[in-house]
Design an enzyme around this catalytic site. Structure first.
Site, PDB file in Angstrom:
ATOM      1  N   HIS A 182       0.816  -1.216   0.000  1.00 48.04           N
ATOM      2  CA  HIS A 182       0.000   0.000   0.000  1.00 48.04           C
ATOM      3  C   HIS A 182       0.851   1.269   0.000  1.00 48.04           C
ATOM      4  O   HIS A 182       0.316   2.367  -0.147  1.00 48.04           O
ATOM      5  CB  HIS A 182      -0.952   0.001   1.200  1.00 48.04           C
ATOM      6  N   ASP A 212      -0.346  -7.436   0.760  1.00 49.19           N
ATOM      7  CA  ASP A 212       0.224  -6.125   1.058  1.00 49.19           C
ATOM      8  C   ASP A 212       1.747  -6.183   1.053  1.00 49.19           C
ATOM      9  O   ASP A 212       2.393  -6.134   2.106  1.00 49.19           O
ATOM     10  CB  ASP A 212      -0.289  -5.618   2.403  1.00 49.19           C
ATOM     11  N   GLY A 292       3.661   5.773   9.065  1.00 50.28           N
ATOM     12  CA  GLY A 292       5.057   5.851   8.641  1.00 50.28           C
ATOM     13  C   GLY A 292       5.823   4.582   8.925  1.00 50.28           C
ATOM     14  O   GLY A 292       6.889   4.358   8.361  1.00 50.28           O
ATOM     15  N   SER A 294       4.721   1.667   8.143  1.00 45.29           N
ATOM     16  CA  SER A 294       4.353   0.699   7.113  1.00 45.29           C
ATOM     17  C   SER A 294       5.574   0.151   6.387  1.00 45.29           C
ATOM     18  O   SER A 294       6.481   0.898   6.004  1.00 45.29           O
ATOM     19  CB  SER A 294       3.431   1.356   6.071  1.00 45.29           C
ATOM     20  N   SER A 309       1.835  -3.906   7.917  1.00 42.31           N
ATOM     21  CA  SER A 309       0.734  -3.560   7.021  1.00 42.31           C
ATOM     22  C   SER A 309      -0.098  -2.425   7.594  1.00 42.31           C
ATOM     23  O   SER A 309      -0.154  -1.336   7.027  1.00 42.31           O
ATOM     24  CB  SER A 309      -0.152  -4.788   6.759  1.00 42.31           C
TER      25      SER A 309
END
Length: 437
Positions: A182, A212, A292, A294, A309
């Site tokens: 993402h 993801d 942030g 991720s 995720s």
């Protein structure tokens, strides 16, 4: 804290450190028993507080087989087939953003969660669907919102947002950063600075929603120290292989916003209905994360387990965080982790040190993994550290006296975050000192 290890790169023409094959690790021996007995006679496996595998079974005959194999057995009412059938029914119902569900092996239930954005009408409809499945579906409302953990962070930045680098991987010809899907679509260009002057690479394969994960291809090679992920205070963890997470397992997550934090795996094969789309097959944990973080790495004992995720909550109040399993991403992408070649010492010979290439830019850390054992910390050195934000904010030549109050508030917030991070790092050290000696 910046996950510098996954950003380390080198100029063209320099030689890379020797690499070896990533070790495949079994984190829960009970998995083999589940596979042997089948999903009609079992309902998952987890690690108890002592680290011993527990297998949920539906009959006494299977329980005897589990005990004979040296594991603990728990007789339950619903098989894995029933649990999976329940999640399939939930998946076929109208999609409601802000909801998630996971099979809770320890309670032998399917837990459905809804965040604060889910309306009363949608909650009632979802509850009716769950009631039609059976009493083993448990409904829970949760605070906060289920969101992907993008925005407001470094070290990798693009026009689509900001994320954390995960693990370095390779297909044998090219090197990549494995991060969250993402974070950006295929074609996204990533930089190590806000001025978009220090290019890291470009996304060449992105999977989201559904899964993801994505690959950011380096312009050159990943460079020396590519097998280390940073955990703050100039330290990093050497990654020696990958594994599948186990329920009950203690894990650590490192991210560019909130740093190093730890928690426990609470569920596998979770489904989350983010506002952007539905993602399945995720690892559910009690580890906190913030926007942030991720794409940042999740690991245990030096074993790569997942990339961040999304989830709910933050690292002040706590929360739930979901991770894309690493092994599934590696398999679908056709890549493998970059790990260091075994040292000569480990093979009974004299060790030889290889020269580490210089970093390609001042903001990308040159790593010094040394001879750390798997799971232990190892120094990470950075060059070209710029003036800190705090020092600029408190410089009276740059700001008016009124802003000093704001700077003081920011300092207090940073100090609180620092002490929390220090506690997590100490917990990390205590855990690994007991594990590795």
């Amino acid at each position: 804290m910046v996950t510098q290890a996954a950003m380390a790169s080198e100029p063209p023409g320099t030689s890379t450190a020797a690499r070896g094959a990533a070790e495949a690790v079994v984190t829960n021996p009970g998995t083999a028993l589940v596979k042997k007995l089948g999903t009609a006679r079992t309902a998952g496996t987890w690690l108890n507080s002592a680290g011993r595998p527990v297998v949920a079974v539906t009959d006494e005959g299977s329980a005897a087989a589990v005990r004979q194999a040296g594991a603990e057995a728990k007789v339950v009412s619903h098989s894995m087939n029933e649990l999976k059938s329940a999640t399939a029914t939930l998946r076929s119902a109208p999609r409601v953003p802000g909801t998630a569900w996971v099979m809770d092996y320890r309670s032998n239930q399917v837990v459905v969660q809804a965040d604060s954005t889910v309306s009363a009408g949608d909650w009632s409809q979802l509850t009716r669907t769950a009631s039609g499945i059976g009493s083993f579906v448990r409904m829970e409302r949760t605070t906060g919102k289920f969101t992907t953990r993008i925005n407001g962070a470094q070290p990798i930045l693009s026009t689509g947002g900001r994320c954390s680098a995960g693990f370095n991987v390779t297909n044998g010809s090219n090197d990549f950063i494995l991060t969250a899907g993402h974070c950006g679509p295929t074609g996204s260009t990533w930089f190590a600075d806000n001025q978009a002057e220090q290019q890291v690479g470009q996304t060449v394969n992105s999977n989201f929603p559904g899964s993801d994960f994505s690959l950011v291809q380096y312009a050159g090679k990943a460079g020396a120290g590519a097998d280390v992920v940073a955990i703050g205070n100039g330290n990093g963890v050497r990654i020696t292989g990958s594994g599948d997470a186990a329920v009950g397992q203690r894990v650590f997550r490192s991210g560019s916003t909130s740093g190093l934090h730890d928690g426990e795996v609470t569920g596998l094969d979770a489904t989350v209905n983010y506002p952007e789309g539905t993602v399945g097959g995720l690892i559910e944990t009690t580890v906190c994360a913030e926007p942030g973080d991720s794409g940042g790495p999740m690991f245990s004992d030096g074993i790569a387990l997942g990339v961040t995720s999304g989830g709910s909550g933050d690292c002040t109040t706590g929360g739930t965080t979901f991770f894309q399993p690493v092994n599934r991403a590696l398999s679908q992408l056709g890549v493998q982790l970059i790990v260091a070649a075994p040292s000569a010492d480990a093979q009974g010979g004299a060790s030889t040190a290889s020269a580490a290439p210089a970093p390609s830019s001042s903001s990308q850390g040159a790593l010094s993994p040394g001879t750390a054992s798997p799971g232990t910390t190892t120094p990470v050195t950075s060059t070209g550290v710029s003036e800190t934000l705090a020092s600029r904010l408190t410089d009276p030549r740059n700001i008016g006296p009124g802003l000093l109050v704001i700077a003081g508030s920011i300092f207090a917030l940073v100090a609180t975050r620092y002490f929390r991070a220090e506690q997590d790092r100490k917990a990390y050290q205590r855990y690994y000192s007991a594990t590795w000696g």
